[in-house]
Design an enzyme around this catalytic site. Structure first.
Site, PDB file in Angstrom:
ATOM      1  N   LYS A 124     -70.146 -35.707   5.219  1.00  0.00           N
ATOM      2  CA  LYS A 124     -68.893 -35.562   4.455  1.00  0.00           C
ATOM      3  C   LYS A 124     -67.751 -35.556   5.461  1.00  0.00           C
ATOM      4  CE  LYS A 124     -70.468 -34.139   0.213  1.00  0.00           C
ATOM      5  NZ  LYS A 124     -70.836 -32.725   0.058  1.00  0.00           N
ATOM      6  N   HIS A 127     -62.335 -32.498   6.910  1.00  0.00           N
ATOM      7  CA  HIS A 127     -61.031 -32.639   6.245  1.00  0.00           C
ATOM      8  C   HIS A 127     -60.038 -31.567   6.673  1.00  0.00           C
ATOM      9  CE1 HIS A 127     -62.119 -29.378   3.573  1.00  0.00           C
ATOM     10  NE2 HIS A 127     -63.255 -29.998   3.299  1.00  0.00           N
ATOM     11  N   HIS A 130     -61.058 -27.952   6.877  1.00  0.00           N
ATOM     12  CA  HIS A 130     -61.884 -27.541   8.013  1.00  0.00           C
ATOM     13  C   HIS A 130     -61.053 -27.290   9.265  1.00  0.00           C
ATOM     14  CE1 HIS A 130     -65.337 -29.442   5.661  1.00  0.00           C
ATOM     15  NE2 HIS A 130     -65.616 -28.162   5.764  1.00  0.00           N
TER      16      HIS A 130
HETATM   17  N1  ARG Z   1     -70.095 -25.775   5.080  1.00  0.00           N
HETATM   18  C1  ARG Z   1     -69.269 -24.893   4.317  1.00  0.00           C
HETATM   19  C2  ARG Z   1     -68.094 -25.650   3.719  1.00  0.00           C
HETATM   20  O1  ARG Z   1     -67.700 -26.670   4.226  1.00  0.00           O
HETATM   21  C3  ARG Z   1     -68.740 -23.746   5.133  1.00  0.00           C
HETATM   22  C4  ARG Z   1     -69.786 -22.855   5.751  1.00  0.00           C
HETATM   23  C5  ARG Z   1     -69.212 -21.553   6.164  1.00  0.00           C
HETATM   24  N2  ARG Z   1     -70.116 -20.666   6.820  1.00  0.00           N
HETATM   25  C6  ARG Z   1     -71.102 -19.963   6.217  1.00  0.00           C
HETATM   26  N3  ARG Z   1     -71.872 -19.188   6.935  1.00  0.00           N
HETATM   27  N4  ARG Z   1     -71.293 -20.010   4.907  1.00  0.00           N
HETATM   28  O2  ARG Z   1     -67.538 -25.207   2.727  1.00  0.00           O
END
Ligand code: ARG
Length: 563
Positions: A124, A127, A130
């Site tokens: 993905k 963006h 992030h």
């Molecule tokens: N991959 C997730 C997202 O893009 C964020 C992960 C954050 N960290 C965690 N330990 N849940 O929304």
């Protein structure tokens, strides 16, 4: 010498409360006419059984005034006026002696802090949201390290879940090998979107996706290899962004890392009597805490995001024995983290209280043309490149002669974006606006960068002063205000860490830049009229540059010497 500490110590000689409490109560008065530090006596009234203004008067009478111009009581306040010549000398010399270390400490010695930040999803786009997490996490990381803590930066990649079954199916059906090599994430996104469109017409596709995910979970060679390839290609693209930002991680243990830890965590939850059946799914009930249940295993037997976060939390405690565990993730996930932390607590982990979710707002665009209609996907890398190009245009206009223009544009352009994310309270939404972001005279990265470069240019022209300087010659209000600010770098950092809010440091750096420009515009250095004063001012310029540099570094920017 840290005056706040001195103020606290002097007060401590007269009241029987802890030095920490005194320090917390000390205020910086809004106007310098009211002193440089103030101590309100309200809180003491109850313990001492006296009116606050009487307490203030009594302490003012007895207190040791050495190092201060005067200490007075005004109503319930004790106002401290520091001995300016002394203060100026101490502050500037401390900054210049400590250099890049000025503002640092060993406060956090022997304390590990895990910081989960950035954490994009494989296949993905990386963006704009992030970048929010990346910028905040990176800054917290740097500040913790600066204050002696041992931060551990974790990129909890979204690299597992049923979507990978769909992606494998889509890949087998529609992938274009050439496109995948050239622009992996764009291609993976294209086939993923196509999968969803096609699955609407042909629901059997969903079953196919599930089948592939099952095969992936079972470790079938072909599926694992494909998944690995998607992951590698995505990471390579993410690395481009991290390199541009100068961001590093100590661990890339993402969701897939916890696959082999699922059975244990589920067994543990079950053994603690927390696992409940709910329409075939396994959940932890949280209604007592006004939350929906935390789903551990779906009806089809698959574990989910929350299960992996539970395993990750335990792993981090075991592996890093953290003092604090921080998750920098958008505010829409606030409930998820509340559920996870509550479940950890119910499992009997007293350290659940040390887990903190650091949320942040949304990113919106002032210029709608920036967003592509379809799914509003904006690749961060494209935006960073745009920012660099636009910055280069501005530099070409303002300072065409500049030698290493590209390099400067890179640092200033990327920095401008990071700065935008960190300059307001993180819960606030960001409105992305190029003109505002890249302006050289707003509250922006380029403005602060420019101020630093300007200070450095003064020092290049007039030379740095090596001999001893008579700081008593410095006597204007602007100079004193600036020095007082410079004295507060560490306080700003500690405050930012306490509230997990890098914007406190960003605002501080803006304030320093503003105070410097005010001083510089009102008081000539070259025509100071007096050699001693000129030298003292040059030292002040040097100290200011140092403080701006330290501040910028801690929010993740690189100061440029010329621009
Ligand atoms: N991959 C997730 C997202 O893009 C964020 C992960 C954050 N960290 C965690 N330990 N849940 O929304």
């Amino acid at each position: 010498m840290d005056y706040k500490v001195l103020v606290a110590e002097r007060i401590k000689e007269h009241v029987d409360i802890s030095i920490e409490r005194i320090t917390n109560l000390i205020e910086i008065p809004p106007k310098s006419e009211m002193g440089d530090f103030a101590f309100p006596c309200f809180q003491l009234a109850k313990e001492l059984k006296k009116a606050p203004n009487i307490i203030a008067a009594e302490i003012a009478e007895k207190i040791n005034k050495e190092g201060f111009e005067r200490i007075e009581n005004l109503g319930p306040y004790l106002n401290f006026f520091v001995d300016k010549a002394n203060f100026n000398k101490n502050t500037i010399e401390k900054i210049l002696n400590e250099g890049d270390k000025y503002g640092s400490s060993k406060i956090g010695e022997d304390k590990n802090i895990t910081i989960d930040y950035s954490s994009p999803n494989i296949a993905k786009p990386f963006h704009v949201g992030h970048l929010f997490s990346t910028a905040i996490g990176n800054s917290l990381y740097k500040m913790y390290a600066f204050e002696g803590y041992t931060p551990i930066g974790i990129n909890h990649l979204g690299d597992w879940g049923t979507q990978f079954g769909k992606l494998i199916s889509a890949y087998k059906r529609w992938s274009d090998a050439e496109a995948l090599e050239k622009e992996p994430i764009k291609e993976l996104l294209r086939i993923y979107v196509k999968f969803h469109d096609e699955a609407e017409k042909d629901p059997a596709l969903e079953d196919e996706g599930r089948m592939y995910f099952k095969r992936l979970e079972d470790g079938e060679k072909e599926e694992v290899e494909l998944w690995q390839r998607f992951r590698d290609l995505s990471l390579k693209e993410f690395e481009n962004v991290y390199n541009m930002l100068g961001v590093k991680f100590d661990s890339y243990a993402g969701e897939s890392f916890y696959n082999d830890k699922m059975d244990d965590i589920i067994a543990e939850i079950n053994n603690k009597g927390l696992l409940v059946d709910s329409n075939g799914a396994k959940v932890v009930m949280l209604d007592e805490y006004n939350m929906p249940p935390c789903i551990i295993k779906k009806a089809d037997g698959a574990t989910i995001y929350a299960t992996r976060d539970l395993a990750a939390a335990e792993y981090r405690k075991k592996n890093y024995n953290f003092h604090k565990s921080i998750y920098v993730v958008g505010t829409p996930q606030a409930l998820h983290f509340k559920q996870v932390f509550k479940t950890l607590e119910l499992m009997g982990h007293e350290w659940a209280k040390d887990c903190t979710h650091v949320g942040f707002g949304l990113v919106k665009f002032a210029d709608r043309k920036l967003s592509t209609r379809k799914g509003e996907v904006i690749f961060l890398e494209d935006l960073l490149n745009q920012s660099i190009t636009k910055t280069l245009d501005i530099i070409n206009e303002k300072n065409n002669e500049l030698e290493n223009k590209e390099e400067v544009a890179q640092k200033v352009g990327v920095g401008a974006m990071v700065f935008t994310y960190l300059k307001n309270n993180r819960e606030k939404d960001i409105v992305f606006d190029w003109d505002e972001m890249l302006s050289f005279d707003g509250e922006t990265g380029p403005y602060v960068q420019y101020t630093y470069a300007r200070a450095k240019s003064i020092l290049r022209k007039l030379g740095t002063v090596t001999q001893n300087v008579d700081y008593s010659t410095i006597n204007s209000k602007e100079e004193f205000e600036l020095i007082k600010l410079l004295e507060g770098l560490q306080a700003a950092i500690l405050n930012a860490l306490d509230k997990l809010e890098p914007s406190i440091l960003t605002r501080y750096v803006i304030d320093v830049a503003k105070a410097f420009n005010k001083f510089y515009n009102l008081h000539s250095i070259i025509n100071a009229g007096d050699e001693e004063l000129k030298n003292a001012r040059l030292k002040l310029v040097e100290a200011t540059a140092q403080v701006i540099k330290n501040g910028l570094t801690l929010i993740g920017l690189e100061a440029v010497e010329r621009m």
